[in-house]
Design a protein around this motif. Sequence first.
Motif, PDB file in Angstrom:
ATOM      1  N   ASP A   1       0.785  -1.231   0.000  1.00 19.08           N
ATOM      2  CA  ASP A   1       0.000   0.000   0.000  1.00 19.08           C
ATOM      3  C   ASP A   1       0.821   1.288   0.000  1.00 19.08           C
ATOM      4  O   ASP A   1       0.507   2.217  -0.732  1.00 19.08           O
ATOM      5  CB  ASP A   1      -1.024   0.042   1.121  1.00 19.08           C
ATOM      6  N   ALA A   2       1.870   1.357   0.828  1.00 21.01           N
ATOM      7  CA  ALA A   2       2.660   2.595   0.883  1.00 21.01           C
ATOM      8  C   ALA A   2       3.314   2.879  -0.469  1.00 21.01           C
ATOM      9  O   ALA A   2       3.335   4.028  -0.937  1.00 21.01           O
ATOM     10  CB  ALA A   2       3.718   2.502   1.978  1.00 21.01           C
ATOM     11  N   ALA A   3       3.845   1.854  -1.107  1.00 20.77           N
ATOM     12  CA  ALA A   3       4.472   2.033  -2.422  1.00 20.77           C
ATOM     13  C   ALA A   3       3.416   2.386  -3.467  1.00 20.77           C
ATOM     14  O   ALA A   3       3.649   3.232  -4.346  1.00 20.77           O
ATOM     15  CB  ALA A   3       5.225   0.770  -2.827  1.00 20.77           C
ATOM     16  N   HIS A   4       2.240   1.761  -3.382  1.00 20.96           N
ATOM     17  CA  HIS A   4       1.164   2.089  -4.315  1.00 20.96           C
ATOM     18  C   HIS A   4       0.762   3.557  -4.190  1.00 20.96           C
ATOM     19  O   HIS A   4       0.519   4.226  -5.196  1.00 20.96           O
ATOM     20  CB  HIS A   4      -0.049   1.200  -4.064  1.00 20.96           C
ATOM     21  N   ALA A   5       0.686   4.054  -2.963  1.00 26.10           N
ATOM     22  CA  ALA A   5       0.320   5.460  -2.764  1.00 26.10           C
ATOM     23  C   ALA A   5       1.338   6.375  -3.436  1.00 26.10           C
ATOM     24  O   ALA A   5       0.976   7.378  -4.068  1.00 26.10           O
ATOM     25  CB  ALA A   5       0.215   5.772  -1.276  1.00 26.10           C
ATOM     26  N   ARG A   6       2.612   6.018  -3.318  1.00 23.33           N
ATOM     27  CA  ARG A   6       3.652   6.847  -3.956  1.00 23.33           C
ATOM     28  C   ARG A   6       3.570   6.770  -5.483  1.00 23.33           C
ATOM     29  O   ARG A   6       3.750   7.770  -6.177  1.00 23.33           O
ATOM     30  CB  ARG A   6       5.031   6.417  -3.465  1.00 23.33           C
ATOM     31  N   ILE A   7       3.318   5.577  -6.000  1.00 24.31           N
ATOM     32  CA  ILE A   7       3.196   5.426  -7.457  1.00 24.31           C
ATOM     33  C   ILE A   7       2.015   6.252  -7.964  1.00 24.31           C
ATOM     34  O   ILE A   7       2.119   6.938  -8.981  1.00 24.31           O
ATOM     35  CB  ILE A   7       3.033   3.939  -7.841  1.00 24.31           C
ATOM     36  N   LEU A   8       0.909   6.202  -7.257  1.00 24.79           N
ATOM     37  CA  LEU A   8      -0.269   6.968  -7.684  1.00 24.79           C
ATOM     38  C   LEU A   8       0.024   8.464  -7.677  1.00 24.79           C
ATOM     39  O   LEU A   8      -0.421   9.198  -8.571  1.00 24.79           O
ATOM     40  CB  LEU A   8      -1.467   6.655  -6.795  1.00 24.79           C
TER      41      LEU A   8
ATOM     42  N   SER B   1      -5.864   2.752 -11.664  1.00 27.02           N
ATOM     43  CA  SER B   1      -4.903   3.624 -12.364  1.00 27.02           C
ATOM     44  C   SER B   1      -3.730   2.835 -12.924  1.00 27.02           C
ATOM     45  O   SER B   1      -3.206   3.141 -13.999  1.00 27.02           O
ATOM     46  CB  SER B   1      -4.378   4.703 -11.415  1.00 27.02           C
ATOM     47  N   LEU B   2      -3.292   1.806 -12.209  1.00 31.82           N
ATOM     48  CA  LEU B   2      -2.176   0.986 -12.689  1.00 31.82           C
ATOM     49  C   LEU B   2      -2.617   0.121 -13.869  1.00 31.82           C
ATOM     50  O   LEU B   2      -1.853  -0.081 -14.814  1.00 31.82           O
ATOM     51  CB  LEU B   2      -1.627   0.115 -11.561  1.00 31.82           C
ATOM     52  N   LEU B   3      -3.842  -0.392 -13.811  1.00 30.30           N
ATOM     53  CA  LEU B   3      -4.351  -1.208 -14.913  1.00 30.30           C
ATOM     54  C   LEU B   3      -4.494  -0.370 -16.178  1.00 30.30           C
ATOM     55  O   LEU B   3      -4.209  -0.839 -17.279  1.00 30.30           O
ATOM     56  CB  LEU B   3      -5.683  -1.844 -14.534  1.00 30.30           C
ATOM     57  N   GLU B   4      -4.920   0.884 -16.015  1.00 30.96           N
ATOM     58  CA  GLU B   4      -5.036   1.781 -17.177  1.00 30.96           C
ATOM     59  C   GLU B   4      -3.704   1.956 -17.887  1.00 30.96           C
ATOM     60  O   GLU B   4      -3.657   2.202 -19.075  1.00 30.96           O
ATOM     61  CB  GLU B   4      -5.508   3.170 -16.733  1.00 30.96           C
ATOM     62  N   ARG B   5      -2.610   1.807 -17.139  1.00 34.64           N
ATOM     63  CA  ARG B   5      -1.279   2.007 -17.691  1.00 34.64           C
ATOM     64  C   ARG B   5      -0.597   0.701 -18.092  1.00 34.64           C
ATOM     65  O   ARG B   5       0.595   0.663 -18.312  1.00 34.64           O
ATOM     66  CB  ARG B   5      -0.434   2.801 -16.714  1.00 34.64           C
ATOM     67  N   GLY B   6      -1.364  -0.392 -18.146  1.00 35.97           N
ATOM     68  CA  GLY B   6      -0.832  -1.620 -18.734  1.00 35.97           C
ATOM     69  C   GLY B   6      -0.507  -2.759 -17.803  1.00 35.97           C
ATOM     70  O   GLY B   6      -0.079  -3.822 -18.270  1.00 35.97           O
ATOM     71  N   LEU B   7      -0.660  -2.572 -16.488  1.00 33.81           N
ATOM     72  CA  LEU B   7      -0.427  -3.686 -15.571  1.00 33.81           C
ATOM     73  C   LEU B   7      -1.339  -4.846 -15.966  1.00 33.81           C
ATOM     74  O   LEU B   7      -2.531  -4.647 -16.213  1.00 33.81           O
ATOM     75  CB  LEU B   7      -0.726  -3.244 -14.131  1.00 33.81           C
ATOM     76  N   LYS B   8      -0.792  -6.058 -16.045  1.00 32.21           N
ATOM     77  CA  LYS B   8      -1.571  -7.204 -16.524  1.00 32.21           C
ATOM     78  C   LYS B   8      -1.958  -8.198 -15.432  1.00 32.21           C
ATOM     79  O   LYS B   8      -2.891  -8.981 -15.633  1.00 32.21           O
ATOM     80  CB  LYS B   8      -0.806  -7.953 -17.624  1.00 32.21           C
ATOM     81  N   ALA B   9      -1.244  -8.218 -14.318  1.00 30.88           N
ATOM     82  CA  ALA B   9      -1.604  -9.179 -13.271  1.00 30.88           C
ATOM     83  C   ALA B   9      -1.118  -8.698 -11.916  1.00 30.88           C
ATOM     84  O   ALA B   9      -0.120  -7.979 -11.817  1.00 30.88           O
ATOM     85  CB  ALA B   9      -1.024 -10.555 -13.576  1.00 30.88           C
ATOM     86  N   MET B  10      -1.862  -9.128 -10.904  1.00 30.36           N
ATOM     87  CA  MET B  10      -1.499  -8.871  -9.518  1.00 30.36           C
ATOM     88  C   MET B  10      -1.571 -10.203  -8.793  1.00 30.36           C
ATOM     89  O   MET B  10      -2.429 -11.023  -9.094  1.00 30.36           O
ATOM     90  CB  MET B  10      -2.491  -7.890  -8.883  1.00 30.36           C
ATOM     91  N   ILE B  11      -0.657 -10.385  -7.840  1.00 27.33           N
ATOM     92  CA  ILE B  11      -0.640 -11.613  -7.042  1.00 27.33           C
ATOM     93  C   ILE B  11      -0.821 -11.215  -5.581  1.00 27.33           C
ATOM     94  O   ILE B  11      -0.116 -10.333  -5.085  1.00 27.33           O
ATOM     95  CB  ILE B  11       0.693 -12.369  -7.191  1.00 27.33           C
ATOM     96  N   GLY B  12      -1.743 -11.875  -4.898  1.00 29.71           N
ATOM     97  CA  GLY B  12      -1.964 -11.594  -3.488  1.00 29.71           C
ATOM     98  C   GLY B  12      -2.840 -12.667  -2.895  1.00 29.71           C
ATOM     99  O   GLY B  12      -2.821 -13.818  -3.338  1.00 29.71           O
ATOM    100  N   LYS B  13      -3.608 -12.266  -1.884  1.00 29.88           N
ATOM    101  CA  LYS B  13      -4.581 -13.202  -1.320  1.00 29.88           C
ATOM    102  C   LYS B  13      -5.815 -12.407  -0.907  1.00 29.88           C
ATOM    103  O   LYS B  13      -5.726 -11.213  -0.608  1.00 29.88           O
ATOM    104  CB  LYS B  13      -4.001 -13.967  -0.136  1.00 29.88           C
ATOM    105  N   GLY B  14      -6.948 -13.066  -0.920  1.00 30.53           N
ATOM    106  CA  GLY B  14      -8.202 -12.435  -0.537  1.00 30.53           C
ATOM    107  C   GLY B  14      -8.906 -11.799  -1.712  1.00 30.53           C
ATOM    108  O   GLY B  14      -8.304 -11.550  -2.753  1.00 30.53           O
ATOM    109  N   PRO B  15     -10.221 -11.542  -1.522  1.00 30.58           N
ATOM    110  CA  PRO B  15     -11.039 -11.015  -2.624  1.00 30.58           C
ATOM    111  C   PRO B  15     -10.734  -9.556  -2.958  1.00 30.58           C
ATOM    112  O   PRO B  15     -10.169  -8.828  -2.162  1.00 30.58           O
ATOM    113  CB  PRO B  15     -12.470 -11.170  -2.090  1.00 30.58           C
TER     114      PRO B  15
END
Length: 183
Positions: free
Chosen positions: A32-39, A88-102
């Motif tokens: 989350d902290a890194a995602h906030a910075r990327i956004l 926002s990341l998907l709009e820029r081409g991210l194709k997959a995320m790996i994690g757990k939970g819905p």
Amino acid sequence: MDLNIPLTDKEIFNLKAGDRITLSGVIYTARDAAHARILELIKNGDKLPIPLKGQVIYYVGPAPSKPGHVIGSAGPTTSYRMDPYVPSLLERGLKAMIGKGPRSQEVKDAMRAHKAVYLAAVGGAAALISQCIKKSEVIAYPELGAEAIRRLEVESFPAIVINDIYGNDMYQDGVERYRNYND
């Protein structure tokens, strides 16, 4: 199914919820902290610390590595904390995320719109998953510690497709199948 990263639209079209896959190539870690910075970088039009087109982000905070090991235990973390940042990341081409939970409905809709998938890594198998990681280096935000962005070179990293581009959700479908099995 064995896939190499970066992922292509053709590969994404072939994935269905419930498929077991392995990934080889480079994946990036971010929480989350890194995602906030990327956004924030996206909002300001600044250069991002990682490429997004065709890429995979793994939600993980790896444990420190033991001597002679590339990385410590590297199990998935709960994904919903990243949901506000994902479209926002998907709009820029991210194709997959790996994690757990819905994931939230907003993230599921964004995956369908931008042709991306959500993958689950097996929780509780962090030490085994770390054996698929052949190289690890921090490439951004080292001050975030375990939440820094890392570049991981992986080989045969196991994952399960949870959300595909057709709207299927293995977490929901699995519960329904179990209910029907017991009726």
